[in-house]
Scaffold this motif. Structure first.
Motif: not given
Length: 210
Positions: A146-154
């Motif tokens: 979840l954190i990885l997906a959020t960071l990549v989207c950011v």
């Protein structure tokens, strides 16, 4: 491979949402054409931080709480709508005075704050985040994914705003803007007005009394 299969639909969905011609992208393009690359990049950085804030809210689980809080949403929508109407007023004033001299100096921090406020005052951003993250993630996926997906989207959000700033600050776009400033700023004012009134109307339709 499993991580990639999870991230791809999230990134595709986020790219579609981020790159769509909404108020943030329109504002970045207009600032780039009128004031140049540097100010547009600073404005885009503010937008990116605001977008990242809503991403953290969504990923932390507070987004679902916010989505269910009619009172908070009501206030955010009113504030967001008023801010869009203020942007519409600024664009409308520029359309009425197309020959008005541009300010020689404006503090960089002001452009950052303007971008930050535009995305912070948009409660629809958290709904978009919730939708995007739910497309690829399942209950069994760990917090790390979840954190990885959020960071990549950011990061993708940063790239999107930077691309708008760099593209529309090219000499051809800036020259075209100067020739058609009245029409472009008038159209932008109309779009911001529609978005602002729409957000305020949705606040009363789904406000605390709903």
């Amino acid at each position: 491979m499993a991580v990639l299969e999870t991230l791809v639909p999230i990134l595709l969905a986020f790219f579609i949402v981020a790159a769509s011609p909404g108020p943030a992208n329109i504002a970045t393009a207009t600032i780039a054409m009128r004031f140049g690359r540097r100010r547009a990049l600073v404005f885009g950085a503010g937008l990116s931080v605001g977008l990242a804030f809503w991403g953290v809210i969504a990923a932390s689980g507070l987004g679902a709480v916010l989505q269910g809080s009619a009172q908070v949403l009501f206030v955010l929508k009113i504030l967001g709508g008023l801010y869009l109407l203020w942007l519409a007023f600024q664009s409308g004033r520029a359309a009425l005075k197309p020959g008005e001299a541009m300010p020689a100096r404006t503090a960089e921090g002001r452009w950052f704050v303007r971008g930050l406020m535009l995305n912070l005052s948009n409660p629809k951003a958290v709904f978009a985040w919730l939708t995007v993250l739910s497309m690829g993630l399942e209950a069994g996926d760990g917090r790390g994914l979840l954190i990885l997906a959020t960071l990549v989207c950011v990061a993708l959000g940063f790239v999107n705003y930077a691309a708008h700033a760099l593209t529309f600050s090219l000499p051809g776009f800036m020259a075209g803007y100067r020739r058609c400033q009245r029409w472009i700023d008038g159209a932008v004012a109309g779009l911001f007005s529609l978005a602002g009134f729409g957000l305020i109307r949705s606040a009363f339709q789904r406000g605390p009394a709903a």
